[in-house]
Design a protein around this motif. Structure first.
Motif: not given
Length: 359
Positions: A22, A154, A205
């Protein structure tokens, strides 16, 4: 596939790998990641740590513990009540009334999830751990509210996964000692990669983008689709059947999701009751932190006839972030400067600014 793998060690690997995946997606450079994280207050870091402990590590632990003495449908039914709890607790925390339409939709989703899954054998311990799983599911949405706007979906997901990996490792050392982690075999490796890359990176997300756009109350309604999806695919993998009860429950869930998320009726996520957020203009499309706003189909221009004669537009408050004219309106009799008195990085409800963004 992970039934015999150390639970805490597996979660530490899952969340640690997800964090690594991520971070490059969270910003175009190191400062895009470090800057927002350094700007968080101690209180916000506490919320992130609680989110990881309750909504991620604690939730998984509670579900596994419940299934030691309860059939899987029991914690599933409790978790299916999360939309009802969120529909009530999020407005209460913001000092406003629950939206009647969303509460009714949440009840329909919970009833549908119960109908799809049914009930099963359990004991007191199974019930208590199932309640803990419900608390974890609610915490996954509610605890993220104050940190979603400053971090975005995110970076929030990356930070929460990093904290969850550390917490899982510490839990494993306490519960399992030296056996908390071992090299996974082929099947376990595939399962951990699936959990990290798809369930966590993609799933988290998407979840927080949804929360950012339509609010936690409405986004949580979609959790009712989990048992529906499981029931619909069960015949394909030979783990169950799809009968009249599953079909009826699926219809209840679909009705609740469509009604509560504004898929039926208004296309934009506006307030459902005249007394809710009555002086806030809510966008149907909200940009994530650090990203340019891209108008979506749900946006509607604030027309000249929208404001009453007792109201007028003012520039966005300093903490509002996007600076659009018309995001905030105030009445002539409001105290001077009231529209700008927001806590940095936070949206408010009712007399304050709408926290949705997410819910």
């Amino acid at each position: 596939m992970l039934g015999h793998y150390p639970h805490a060690g597996g979660q530490a690997l899952r969340y640690g790998l997800a964090c690594v995946l991520l971070l490059p997606l969270a910003g175009r450079g190191g400062q895009a990641v470090v800057g927002p994280l350094r700007a968080l207050s101690g209180w916000q870091w506490g919320r992130l740590a609680a989110l990881a402990a309750v909504g991620m590590v604690g939730f998984n632990l509670a579900v596994l513990a419940a299934e030691r003495s309860a059939e899987p449908a029991v914690p599933g039914v409790f978790v299916g009540c999360a939309p009802v709890v969120v529909a009530v607790i999020v407005p209460a925390l913001d000092g406003r009334r629950p939206a009647p339409v969303v509460v009714a939709a949440a009840l329909s989703v919970a009833a549908g999830a119960f109908t799809v899954q049914g009930w099963g054998r359990t004991d007191t311990a199974g019930l208590l751990w199932s309640v803990g799983a419900l608390a974890g599911e609610v915490g996954f949405a509610v605890l993220a509210v104050p940190v979603l706007r400053p971090l975005g979906p995110r970076l929030l997901s990356a930070a929460a996964c990093g904290l969850a990996a550390v917490e899982s490792a510490l839990l494993g050392l306490v519960l399992d000692g030296g056996g908390w982690l071992r090299a996974p075999d082929g099947g376990e490796t595939v399962a951990l990669l699936w959990q990290a890359a798809v369930v966590t990176v993609v799933g988290f997300v998407c979840w927080y983008v949804g929360v950012q756009r339509i609010g936690a109350e409405r986004a949580t309604l979609f959790s009712g689709l989990i048992p529906v999806s499981a029931a619909a695919t069960a015949p394909l993998v030979g783990t169950g059947g799809y009968g009249p009860a599953q079909a009826a429950g699926s219809l209840l869930v679909a009705l609740g999701v469509a009604l509560g998320s504004n898929l039926v009726g208004s296309a934009a996520p506006v307030q459902d009751h005249a007394g809710d957020e009555g002086r806030v203009v809510v966008h149907g499309d909200v940009a994530a932190a650090g990203e340019a706003h891209q108008p979506g189909g749900g946006d509607r221009t604030l027309g000249p006839d929208t404001l009453t004669g007792q109201q007028h537009s003012v520039a966005g408050a300093p903490a509002d972030g996007d600076g659009h004219i018309g995001d905030v309106v105030r009445e002539h009799d409001a105290a001077p400067g009231r529209e700008g008195g927001l806590e940095p990085g936070r949206l408010a409800h009712g007399p304050r600014l709408g926290d949705h963004r997410l819910g």
